[in-house]
Scaffold this active site. Sequence first.
Site, mmCIF file in Angstrom:
data_model
loop_
_atom_site.group_PDB
_atom_site.id
_atom_site.type_symbol
_atom_site.label_atom_id
_atom_site.label_comp_id
_atom_site.label_asym_id
_atom_site.label_seq_id
_atom_site.Cartn_x
_atom_site.Cartn_y
_atom_site.Cartn_z
ATOM 1 N N CYS A 332 -25.450 -54.963 -107.153
ATOM 2 C CA CYS A 332 -24.864 -56.291 -106.979
ATOM 3 C C CYS A 332 -25.236 -57.220 -108.149
ATOM 4 O O CYS A 332 -24.789 -57.006 -109.258
ATOM 5 C CB CYS A 332 -25.266 -56.874 -105.629
ATOM 6 S SG CYS A 332 -24.178 -58.198 -105.041
ATOM 7 N N HIS A 429 -24.287 -52.482 -101.147
ATOM 8 C CA HIS A 429 -25.598 -52.620 -100.514
ATOM 9 C C HIS A 429 -25.698 -51.657 -99.331
ATOM 10 O O HIS A 429 -24.690 -51.219 -98.782
ATOM 11 C CB HIS A 429 -25.782 -54.040 -99.969
ATOM 12 C CG HIS A 429 -25.979 -55.086 -101.003
ATOM 13 N ND1 HIS A 429 -27.132 -55.205 -101.744
ATOM 14 C CD2 HIS A 429 -25.172 -56.100 -101.415
ATOM 15 C CE1 HIS A 429 -27.035 -56.228 -102.552
ATOM 16 N NE2 HIS A 429 -25.849 -56.793 -102.385
#
Length: 490
Positions: A332, A429
Amino acid sequence: MTARAIMIQGTGSNVGKSMLVAGLCRAGLRRGLSVAPFKPQNMSNNAAVTEDGGEIGRAQALQALACGRAPSVHMNPVLLKPESDTGAQVVVQGRAVSRLEARDFGGARGALLAPVLDSFAVLAQTADLIIVEGAGSPAETNLRRGDIANMGFARAAGVPVVLAGDIDRGGVIAQIVGTHAVLDPQDGAMVAGFLVNKFRGEVALFDDGYSDIAARTGWRGFGVLPWFDRAHLLPAEDAVDLGRSTGDGAFHIACPMLSRIANFDDLDPLAAEPGVRLSMIPPGRPLPGDADLVILPGTKSTRGDLAFLRAQGWDVDLAGHLRRGGKVLGICGGYQMLGTRIDDPEGLEGAPGGEAGLGLLEVQTLMARDKTLTRVTARHLATDTALSGYEIHIGRTAGPDTARAFAQVGTAFDGAQSRDGQVAGTYLHGLFADDRFRAAWLAQMGSAAAPQAYGQSVEDTLDALAAHMERHLDVSALLDAARPVGPNKS
């Protein structure tokens, strides 16, 4: 369905409220009750994505698991995600609605009570019992006006309170008696009793102290809970819990502790692997020279933490790590940092502007106002292994290295990889919680790893926590103190 509710408040931050709530949720479930967790206001950059595409604090997602139910935005209706020392993004019922400076939040809290009570009412239609978690401490009298996190909520919703003190940090008698002393009498009337958490040693040695608390406050005690040795096996929400190395496996993973580190529970399944040694590297320390892999984690402020990374000299350490043949994975915000440039013309994460990234991947990121919040199933291309996870980010990343994608998500592709294969990035994630993918990925990295049942380990730990609390606390009396949900008439 008429729900009853009880609230766990603490004498301070990090006294174990989240773990206590998770344990009580699982204890209620084991008693055959339909249970739901609730936290009116949370402050955390460790967020979970719900099935309907909202976000809540990671602790409430764990507590939902303890209840045997899917996470809902109504379990944590107000989430504050710090972006700087003085400012935070405000998420209401799962959606980012504004950015506030700390000096302005006091005046904005009153307007947030309505959605908090609305979400609480929604949950009350779905459960027999709601276990509520406070935030910080009700003893912070400077924050009482407009409070929605502790006694302000308890009074508005008519929910009795159990106050938890932390004996491990010392001064637990003063913590609980002092809280009693500063509470407004009407707030104090909401307290059904107290408990003492994190005791080490022979509990009987604290009998006199326990009796003294009861005598000085007039509150009943629900018990003294010894230290739970398996607490580290549950996902942590607070970054203060991260300053440790775990395991002694041959494959060494290092992760720098960024100042706005986010969704760091991505690393928990790796920490539980017997063949892995995971080192969380605090500011002021170099990245270890013997690391096989460096993971750049998520962050709530990509450009801010890129500057923080450079200030620690970690960019120089990364260059040396790659020269030695090491590998790097960015997740991310960490993925965004690996590129050649990050632009934020609207100032979505701070001051408008842009700057050069680390230049380890040929990609560029443009921060965009629309926030991606979705749970995904994907296929990791390098190992041809299915995985599940979630995305929670702003920004769009493109460039030549995306031709070597990390994963395929439906008909789209995620992430990028360098030509030499040493550096990779992904927006996914939660990917390492998938046992088969984690084993395949570690094998690709050069670690001898067999699939470990990480999800089952968390479930077993929640069961053990509930049993631990049943042994040492008067859980029956604590749950009996719960009142039917409804506005406080006092």
